[in-house]
Design a protein around this motif. Structure first.
Motif, PDB file in Angstrom:
ATOM      1  N   ALA A 187       0.806  -1.227   0.000  1.00 53.16           N
ATOM      2  CA  ALA A 187       0.000   0.000   0.000  1.00 53.16           C
ATOM      3  C   ALA A 187       0.834   1.268   0.000  1.00 53.16           C
ATOM      4  O   ALA A 187       0.353   2.325  -0.417  1.00 53.16           O
ATOM      5  CB  ALA A 187      -0.937   0.002   1.204  1.00 53.16           C
ATOM      6  N   LEU A 188       2.090   1.188   0.465  1.00 48.41           N
ATOM      7  CA  LEU A 188       2.848   2.434   0.695  1.00 48.41           C
ATOM      8  C   LEU A 188       4.154   2.571  -0.076  1.00 48.41           C
ATOM      9  O   LEU A 188       4.593   3.688  -0.364  1.00 48.41           O
ATOM     10  CB  LEU A 188       3.212   2.557   2.191  1.00 48.41           C
ATOM     11  CG  LEU A 188       2.071   2.691   3.185  1.00 48.41           C
ATOM     12  CD1 LEU A 188       2.648   2.760   4.593  1.00 48.41           C
ATOM     13  CD2 LEU A 188       1.235   3.935   2.901  1.00 48.41           C
ATOM     14  N   PHE A 189       4.798   1.440  -0.397  1.00 51.06           N
ATOM     15  CA  PHE A 189       6.187   1.561  -0.823  1.00 51.06           C
ATOM     16  C   PHE A 189       6.366   1.961  -2.286  1.00 51.06           C
ATOM     17  O   PHE A 189       7.489   2.054  -2.770  1.00 51.06           O
ATOM     18  CB  PHE A 189       6.979   0.299  -0.471  1.00 51.06           C
ATOM     19  CG  PHE A 189       7.331   0.223   1.001  1.00 51.06           C
ATOM     20  CD1 PHE A 189       6.904   1.195   1.893  1.00 51.06           C
ATOM     21  CD2 PHE A 189       8.110  -0.820   1.491  1.00 51.06           C
ATOM     22  CE1 PHE A 189       7.223   1.128   3.241  1.00 51.06           C
ATOM     23  CE2 PHE A 189       8.450  -0.888   2.840  1.00 51.06           C
ATOM     24  CZ  PHE A 189       7.996   0.074   3.712  1.00 51.06           C
ATOM     25  N   HIS A 190       5.249   2.267  -2.955  1.00 46.44           N
ATOM     26  CA  HIS A 190       5.370   2.893  -4.276  1.00 46.44           C
ATOM     27  C   HIS A 190       5.589   4.396  -4.122  1.00 46.44           C
ATOM     28  O   HIS A 190       5.861   5.089  -5.105  1.00 46.44           O
ATOM     29  CB  HIS A 190       4.093   2.643  -5.106  1.00 46.44           C
ATOM     30  CG  HIS A 190       2.872   3.269  -4.485  1.00 46.44           C
ATOM     31  ND1 HIS A 190       2.268   2.779  -3.341  1.00 46.44           N
ATOM     32  CD2 HIS A 190       2.157   4.373  -4.831  1.00 46.44           C
ATOM     33  CE1 HIS A 190       1.235   3.550  -3.023  1.00 46.44           C
ATOM     34  NE2 HIS A 190       1.158   4.524  -3.900  1.00 46.44           N
ATOM     35  N   LEU A 191       5.448   4.913  -2.908  1.00 44.59           N
ATOM     36  CA  LEU A 191       5.546   6.367  -2.707  1.00 44.59           C
ATOM     37  C   LEU A 191       6.988   6.852  -2.819  1.00 44.59           C
ATOM     38  O   LEU A 191       7.920   6.145  -2.426  1.00 44.59           O
ATOM     39  CB  LEU A 191       5.009   6.742  -1.324  1.00 44.59           C
ATOM     40  CG  LEU A 191       3.521   6.483  -1.074  1.00 44.59           C
ATOM     41  CD1 LEU A 191       3.178   6.811   0.379  1.00 44.59           C
ATOM     42  CD2 LEU A 191       2.650   7.304  -2.034  1.00 44.59           C
ATOM     43  N   SER A 192       7.135   8.075  -3.286  1.00 42.77           N
ATOM     44  CA  SER A 192       8.461   8.698  -3.285  1.00 42.77           C
ATOM     45  C   SER A 192       8.833   8.998  -1.833  1.00 42.77           C
ATOM     46  O   SER A 192       7.953   9.090  -0.969  1.00 42.77           O
ATOM     47  CB  SER A 192       8.409  10.019  -4.065  1.00 42.77           C
ATOM     48  OG  SER A 192       7.625  10.950  -3.328  1.00 42.77           O
ATOM     49  N   PRO A 193      10.126   9.180  -1.559  1.00 40.22           N
ATOM     50  CA  PRO A 193      10.529   9.531  -0.187  1.00 40.22           C
ATOM     51  C   PRO A 193       9.825  10.795   0.314  1.00 40.22           C
ATOM     52  O   PRO A 193       9.427  10.855   1.485  1.00 40.22           O
ATOM     53  CB  PRO A 193      12.036   9.762  -0.307  1.00 40.22           C
ATOM     54  CG  PRO A 193      12.453   8.962  -1.501  1.00 40.22           C
ATOM     55  CD  PRO A 193      11.287   8.972  -2.443  1.00 40.22           C
ATOM     56  N   GLU A 194       9.618  11.772  -0.546  1.00 37.27           N
ATOM     57  CA  GLU A 194       8.950  13.017  -0.129  1.00 37.27           C
ATOM     58  C   GLU A 194       7.517  12.718   0.283  1.00 37.27           C
ATOM     59  O   GLU A 194       7.013  13.216   1.280  1.00 37.27           O
ATOM     60  CB  GLU A 194       8.922  14.066  -1.256  1.00 37.27           C
ATOM     61  CG  GLU A 194      10.272  14.608  -1.682  1.00 37.27           C
ATOM     62  CD  GLU A 194      11.141  13.555  -2.366  1.00 37.27           C
ATOM     63  OE1 GLU A 194      10.599  12.785  -3.193  1.00 37.27           O
ATOM     64  OE2 GLU A 194      12.349  13.472  -2.055  1.00 37.27           O
ATOM     65  N   ALA A 195       6.835  11.925  -0.539  1.00 42.77           N
ATOM     66  CA  ALA A 195       5.435  11.606  -0.234  1.00 42.77           C
ATOM     67  C   ALA A 195       5.345  10.759   1.034  1.00 42.77           C
ATOM     68  O   ALA A 195       4.458  10.960   1.872  1.00 42.77           O
ATOM     69  CB  ALA A 195       4.797  10.870  -1.411  1.00 42.77           C
ATOM     70  N   PHE A 196       6.295   9.851   1.215  1.00 39.71           N
ATOM     71  CA  PHE A 196       6.229   8.956   2.375  1.00 39.71           C
ATOM     72  C   PHE A 196       6.323   9.730   3.696  1.00 39.71           C
ATOM     73  O   PHE A 196       5.743   9.322   4.711  1.00 39.71           O
ATOM     74  CB  PHE A 196       7.316   7.869   2.304  1.00 39.71           C
ATOM     75  CG  PHE A 196       7.170   6.871   3.415  1.00 39.71           C
ATOM     76  CD1 PHE A 196       6.235   5.853   3.330  1.00 39.71           C
ATOM     77  CD2 PHE A 196       7.918   6.991   4.577  1.00 39.71           C
ATOM     78  CE1 PHE A 196       6.052   4.963   4.378  1.00 39.71           C
ATOM     79  CE2 PHE A 196       7.746   6.100   5.630  1.00 39.71           C
ATOM     80  CZ  PHE A 196       6.813   5.084   5.525  1.00 39.71           C
TER      81      PHE A 196
END
Ligand code: PGA
Length: 253
Positions: free
Chosen positions: A152-161
């Motif tokens: 659910a989460l690890f497609h996010l960019s570091p900024e988005a995370f």
């Protein structure tokens, strides 16, 4: 050391008439003592506008929704979009609560889309993960929680995370009066932080707030929140009474 945010969030679930909700938010906002802890209220949709009006201007109080749809708008009768929530100044959205997974068949793939919708509308997701009893009994809870995070989460960019708050909620502890022990909570929170570190680096992991949820109440909150990797709580039943909720907010030592 990076200071993580301490957060106590109240998830009212499907409780409170409009009048009852009005009374509850008023009591909480009137009686909240100045605090460094971020206090988030997640009432049902019909209360959002009123709760938002009540807490606007109260330091450290924030508004959350319990769910949203992934699409911008369209023919989805009965649903509420992230765009709508943003338009009434909602700041957080709970995504992936175990009750949504269980009763509304929300899969990790659906949750990933909802996470994207929340972030695209400048709100922060409170992403829930946690295992059912049979998984805990089989001893595979870490694999399961890691998979939930990845999908659910690890497609996010570091900024988005950086915008994501995590809530670990073992399903066997939700609404059952059976809390995870402080050690069980700490072990899983430390594990979640290590998985985040593996994906986004240690600094990002240290900066992520990880909340515990599941039968958290005024008598066990202090010990749970005293664990090194527990940054606060997502509170269900005990968030429906101002006395209990405020006692939990004041449970950081
Ligand atoms: P509970 O619920 O505190 O009533 O166990 C927690 C939650 O589901 O967020």
């Amino acid at each position: 050391m990076i200071q993580r945010q301490r957060i106590v969030a109240g998830n009212w679930k499907m409780n409170k008439s409009y009048v009852e909700g009005r009374e509850l938010v008023k009591e909480i906002s009137d009686r909240l003592q100045p605090t460094d802890t971020m206090v988030i209220l997640a009432p049902p949709f019909i209360h959002l506008n009123n709760v938002g009006n009540n807490i606007r201007g109260v330091a450290n109080m924030f508004l959350a929704a319990q769910n949203c749809h992934w699409a911008e708008s369209g023919a989805y009768t009965g649903e509420i979009s992230a765009r709508m929530l943003e338009s009434i100044e909602v700041q957080y959205v709970i995504i992936g609560h175990s009750e949504r997974r269980e009763y509304f068949l929300e899969t990790d793939e659906i949750l990933a889309k909802k996470i994207d919708a929340v972030l695209a509308h400048n709100m922060r997701p409170i992403f829930c993960c946690g295992e059912k009893l049979e998984v805990r009994e089989a001893g595979t809870q870490e694999q399961l929680v890691e998979e939930q995070l990845r999908k659910a989460l690890f497609h996010l960019s570091p900024e988005a995370f950086q915008k994501v708050v995590i809530a670990y909620e073992p399903v066997w502890a939700i609404g059952t009066g059976k809390t995870a022990s402080p050690q069980q909570a700490q072990d899983m929170h430390a594990f979640i932080r290590s998985v985040i570190a593996g994906q986004y680096g240690d600094e990002a992991a240290q900066a992520t707030s990880i909340l515990y949820g599941g039968s958290c109440n005024p008598s066990n909150a202090r010990e749970l929140f005293g664990q090194a990797d527990v940054d606060g709580g997502l509170i269900g039943g005990a968030s429906l009474k101002a006395d209990d909720f405020l006692a939990i907010v004041n449970s950081f030592s």
